[in-house]
Design a protein around this motif. Structure first.
Motif, PDB file in Angstrom:
ATOM      1  N   VAL A 197       9.535  -5.310  -0.163  1.00 37.89           N
ATOM      2  CA  VAL A 197       8.924  -4.705  -1.338  1.00 37.89           C
ATOM      3  C   VAL A 197       9.931  -3.688  -1.876  1.00 37.89           C
ATOM      4  CG1 VAL A 197       7.005  -3.365  -2.250  1.00 37.89           C
ATOM      5  CG2 VAL A 197       6.583  -5.073  -0.475  1.00 37.89           C
ATOM      6  N   THR A 198      10.287  -3.859  -3.138  1.00 38.16           N
ATOM      7  CA  THR A 198      11.273  -3.002  -3.784  1.00 38.16           C
ATOM      8  C   THR A 198      10.580  -2.162  -4.849  1.00 38.16           C
ATOM      9  OG1 THR A 198      12.938  -4.711  -3.418  1.00 38.16           O
ATOM     10  CG2 THR A 198      13.471  -3.008  -5.029  1.00 38.16           C
ATOM     11  N   ASP A 199      10.929  -0.873  -4.873  1.00 38.06           N
ATOM     12  CA  ASP A 199      10.367   0.015  -5.890  1.00 38.06           C
ATOM     13  C   ASP A 199      11.450   0.950  -6.394  1.00 38.06           C
ATOM     14  OD1 ASP A 199      10.341   2.653  -4.450  1.00 38.06           O
ATOM     15  OD2 ASP A 199       8.975   1.590  -3.115  1.00 38.06           O
ATOM     16  N   ARG A 200      11.109   1.747  -7.385  1.00 35.48           N
ATOM     17  CA  ARG A 200      12.071   2.629  -8.056  1.00 35.48           C
ATOM     18  C   ARG A 200      12.108   4.043  -7.478  1.00 35.48           C
ATOM     19  NH1 ARG A 200      15.683   0.615 -11.907  1.00 35.48           N
ATOM     20  NH2 ARG A 200      14.764  -1.217 -12.839  1.00 35.48           N
ATOM     21  N   SER A 201      11.488   4.274  -6.350  1.00 39.45           N
ATOM     22  CA  SER A 201      11.543   5.595  -5.728  1.00 39.45           C
ATOM     23  C   SER A 201      12.677   5.617  -4.709  1.00 39.45           C
ATOM     24  CB  SER A 201      10.224   5.910  -5.018  1.00 39.45           C
ATOM     25  OG  SER A 201      10.355   7.085  -4.249  1.00 39.45           O
ATOM     26  N   ARG A 202      13.460   6.675  -4.700  1.00 39.05           N
ATOM     27  CA  ARG A 202      14.548   6.787  -3.736  1.00 39.05           C
ATOM     28  C   ARG A 202      14.108   7.523  -2.472  1.00 39.05           C
ATOM     29  NH1 ARG A 202      19.183   9.002  -7.370  1.00 39.05           N
ATOM     30  NH2 ARG A 202      20.133   9.382  -5.363  1.00 39.05           N
ATOM     31  N   LYS A 203      12.860   7.963  -2.426  1.00 34.23           N
ATOM     32  CA  LYS A 203      12.343   8.629  -1.228  1.00 34.23           C
ATOM     33  C   LYS A 203      12.120   7.577  -0.138  1.00 34.23           C
ATOM     34  CE  LYS A 203       8.804  11.571   0.608  1.00 34.23           C
ATOM     35  NZ  LYS A 203       7.449  12.052   0.527  1.00 34.23           N
ATOM     36  N   LEU A 204      12.778   7.764   1.006  1.00 30.60           N
ATOM     37  CA  LEU A 204      12.697   6.788   2.086  1.00 30.60           C
ATOM     38  C   LEU A 204      11.449   7.018   2.934  1.00 30.60           C
ATOM     39  CD1 LEU A 204      16.433   6.762   3.222  1.00 30.60           C
ATOM     40  CD2 LEU A 204      15.297   5.309   1.539  1.00 30.60           C
ATOM     41  N   PRO A 205      10.824   5.943   3.386  1.00 29.05           N
ATOM     42  CA  PRO A 205       9.632   6.089   4.229  1.00 29.05           C
ATOM     43  C   PRO A 205      10.023   6.550   5.635  1.00 29.05           C
ATOM     44  CG  PRO A 205      10.218   3.786   4.058  1.00 29.05           C
ATOM     45  CD  PRO A 205      11.157   4.537   3.161  1.00 29.05           C
ATOM     46  N   THR A 206       9.094   7.187   6.298  1.00 27.12           N
ATOM     47  CA  THR A 206       9.322   7.607   7.681  1.00 27.12           C
ATOM     48  C   THR A 206       8.169   7.123   8.552  1.00 27.12           C
ATOM     49  OG1 THR A 206       8.244   9.729   7.260  1.00 27.12           O
ATOM     50  CG2 THR A 206      10.640   9.668   7.058  1.00 27.12           C
TER      51      THR A 206
ATOM     52  N   SER B 129       0.830  -1.212   0.000  1.00 31.39           N
ATOM     53  CA  SER B 129       0.000   0.000   0.000  1.00 31.39           C
ATOM     54  C   SER B 129       0.861   1.258   0.000  1.00 31.39           C
ATOM     55  CB  SER B 129      -0.939   0.014   1.205  1.00 31.39           C
ATOM     56  OG  SER B 129      -1.868  -1.028   1.101  1.00 31.39           O
ATOM     57  N   ASN B 130       1.912   1.263   0.829  1.00 35.42           N
ATOM     58  CA  ASN B 130       2.811   2.418   0.854  1.00 35.42           C
ATOM     59  C   ASN B 130       3.491   2.613  -0.490  1.00 35.42           C
ATOM     60  OD1 ASN B 130       2.184   3.013   3.481  1.00 35.42           O
ATOM     61  ND2 ASN B 130       4.043   2.129   4.347  1.00 35.42           N
ATOM     62  N   THR B 131       3.887   1.515  -1.112  1.00 37.04           N
ATOM     63  CA  THR B 131       4.544   1.600  -2.414  1.00 37.04           C
ATOM     64  C   THR B 131       3.580   2.135  -3.471  1.00 37.04           C
ATOM     65  OG1 THR B 131       5.992  -0.221  -1.811  1.00 37.04           O
ATOM     66  CG2 THR B 131       5.806   0.269  -4.138  1.00 37.04           C
ATOM     67  N   VAL B 132       2.356   1.656  -3.448  1.00 32.45           N
ATOM     68  CA  VAL B 132       1.355   2.130  -4.412  1.00 32.45           C
ATOM     69  C   VAL B 132       1.151   3.636  -4.247  1.00 32.45           C
ATOM     70  CG1 VAL B 132      -1.116   2.035  -4.985  1.00 32.45           C
ATOM     71  CG2 VAL B 132       0.184  -0.084  -4.673  1.00 32.45           C
ATOM     72  N   LYS B 133       1.115   4.088  -3.011  1.00 32.25           N
ATOM     73  CA  LYS B 133       0.832   5.496  -2.744  1.00 32.25           C
ATOM     74  C   LYS B 133       2.025   6.412  -3.027  1.00 32.25           C
ATOM     75  CE  LYS B 133      -1.121   8.454   0.805  1.00 32.25           C
ATOM     76  NZ  LYS B 133      -1.692   8.510   2.139  1.00 32.25           N
ATOM     77  N   HIS B 134       3.236   5.953  -2.711  1.00 31.87           N
ATOM     78  CA  HIS B 134       4.378   6.870  -2.714  1.00 31.87           C
ATOM     79  C   HIS B 134       5.437   6.626  -3.787  1.00 31.87           C
ATOM     80  CE1 HIS B 134       2.965   8.586   1.019  1.00 31.87           C
ATOM     81  NE2 HIS B 134       2.895   7.385   1.541  1.00 31.87           N
ATOM     82  N   ALA B 135       5.453   5.460  -4.396  1.00 30.60           N
ATOM     83  CA  ALA B 135       6.534   5.137  -5.336  1.00 30.60           C
ATOM     84  C   ALA B 135       6.266   5.731  -6.711  1.00 30.60           C
ATOM     85  CB  ALA B 135       6.714   3.628  -5.435  1.00 30.60           C
ATOM     86  N   ARG B 136       7.183   5.476  -7.602  1.00 28.75           N
ATOM     87  CA  ARG B 136       7.009   5.916  -8.980  1.00 28.75           C
ATOM     88  C   ARG B 136       7.254   4.719  -9.881  1.00 28.75           C
ATOM     89  NH1 ARG B 136      11.748   7.159 -11.679  1.00 28.75           N
ATOM     90  NH2 ARG B 136      13.620   6.930 -10.419  1.00 28.75           N
ATOM     91  N   LEU B 137       6.993   4.864 -11.119  1.00 26.33           N
ATOM     92  CA  LEU B 137       7.073   3.816 -12.133  1.00 26.33           C
ATOM     93  C   LEU B 137       6.011   2.750 -11.912  1.00 26.33           C
ATOM     94  CD1 LEU B 137      10.905   3.525 -12.768  1.00 26.33           C
ATOM     95  CD2 LEU B 137       9.227   4.925 -13.947  1.00 26.33           C
ATOM     96  N   GLU B 138       5.914   1.864 -12.856  1.00 32.68           N
ATOM     97  CA  GLU B 138       4.771   0.966 -12.952  1.00 32.68           C
ATOM     98  C   GLU B 138       4.886  -0.342 -12.161  1.00 32.68           C
ATOM     99  OE1 GLU B 138       2.872  -0.812 -16.761  1.00 32.68           O
ATOM    100  OE2 GLU B 138       3.264   1.322 -17.073  1.00 32.68           O
ATOM    101  N   MET B 139       6.100  -0.818 -11.929  1.00 30.58           N
ATOM    102  CA  MET B 139       6.262  -2.156 -11.357  1.00 30.58           C
ATOM    103  C   MET B 139       6.951  -2.113  -9.994  1.00 30.58           C
ATOM    104  SD  MET B 139       4.827  -3.671 -13.846  1.00 30.58           S
ATOM    105  CE  MET B 139       5.052  -5.423 -13.652  1.00 30.58           C
ATOM    106  N   ILE B 140       6.624  -3.120  -9.159  1.00 33.08           N
ATOM    107  CA  ILE B 140       7.273  -3.320  -7.867  1.00 33.08           C
ATOM    108  C   ILE B 140       7.694  -4.785  -7.770  1.00 33.08           C
ATOM    109  CG2 ILE B 140       5.970  -1.492  -6.734  1.00 33.08           C
ATOM    110  CD1 ILE B 140       4.230  -3.710  -5.438  1.00 33.08           C
ATOM    111  N   ARG B 141       8.546  -5.083  -6.817  1.00 34.36           N
ATOM    112  CA  ARG B 141       8.998  -6.452  -6.603  1.00 34.36           C
ATOM    113  C   ARG B 141       8.692  -6.824  -5.169  1.00 34.36           C
ATOM    114  NH1 ARG B 141      10.442 -10.443 -10.003  1.00 34.36           N
ATOM    115  NH2 ARG B 141      12.023 -11.791  -9.155  1.00 34.36           N
ATOM    116  N   VAL B 142       7.991  -7.957  -4.975  1.00 38.38           N
ATOM    117  CA  VAL B 142       7.680  -8.468  -3.646  1.00 38.38           C
ATOM    118  C   VAL B 142       8.467  -9.758  -3.469  1.00 38.38           C
ATOM    119  CG1 VAL B 142       5.861  -9.300  -2.105  1.00 38.38           C
ATOM    120  CG2 VAL B 142       5.371  -7.442  -3.712  1.00 38.38           C
ATOM    121  N   LYS B 143       9.166  -9.864  -2.341  1.00 34.46           N
ATOM    122  CA  LYS B 143       9.985 -11.044  -2.084  1.00 34.46           C
ATOM    123  C   LYS B 143       9.742 -11.545  -0.664  1.00 34.46           C
ATOM    124  CE  LYS B 143      14.782 -12.618  -2.333  1.00 34.46           C
ATOM    125  NZ  LYS B 143      16.164 -12.191  -2.670  1.00 34.46           N
TER     126      LYS B 143
END
Length: 175
Positions: free
Chosen positions: A82-91, A55-69
């Motif tokens: 969960v890996t995404d292409r956004s370099r903004k770190l969660p707080t 959910s956090n990745t959907v809301k805050h990341a960019r680009l179309e795909m994510i990786r769940v491991k």
């Protein structure tokens, strides 16, 4: 499609679209992995963790795909990442009682043994580890008899009691 881990650690991973519906697919990946490893007793906690991470990745990341491991990092421990292409770190936020958002990482922290963020050159990996417990799942570990003392009906060592306690707390908070 799931892929085996290249590190030798038993793991399953899947690339998914960065959309709300991927949380369901991620829960399916978690459940399948836990069944293979005989760790079904941590499914409730793992579901909450992966749902919040996606959910956090959907809301805050960019680009179309994510990786769940999902990796088995110990005999009774899994790591969900969960890996995404956004370099903004969660707080981790301190959400107030009336806030609608801002509780996701607090839920991850409460339902996991530990969590963290691995910054990557091109994005980030947010992960949390869930483990079977020998006592109960109340944060701070109030002891073996706490489920009975708190009136929880879940089995010791599982997250069922925690889920019921969280549901009860939400009902009480909402009146």
């Amino acid at each position: 499609m799931t892929e085996p881990s290249a590190t030798g650690v038993p793991a399953y991973s899947e690339t998914m679209r960065r959309e709300r519906e991927s949380a369901s697919a991620a829960r399916g990946l978690v459940s399948s992995s836990l069944r293979v490893w005989g760790l079904e007793d941590i499914e409730d906690a793992a579901w909450l963790v992966v749902t919040e991470l996606v959910s956090n990745t959907v809301k805050h990341a960019r680009l179309e795909m994510i990786r769940v491991k999902v990796s088995r990092v110990g005999p009774k421990r899994v790591r969900i990442a969960v890996t995404d292409r956004s370099r903004k770190l969660p707080t981790l936020c301190d959400a107030g009682a009336d806030d609608v958002n801002g509780r996701g990482l607090a839920i991850v922290a409460a339902m996991s043994e530990k969590w963290g963020v691995d910054p990557l050159r091109w994005g980030k990996r947010v992960w949390a580890e869930c483990a079977l417990k020998t006592t109960d799942c109340i944060p701070g570990g109030v002891g073996k008899d706490s489920e009975k003392n708190l009136g929880l009906s879940g089995r010791p060592g599982t997250t069922r009691g925690c889920r019921e306690a969280l549901d009860r707390d939400l009902r009480n908070a909402n009146g």
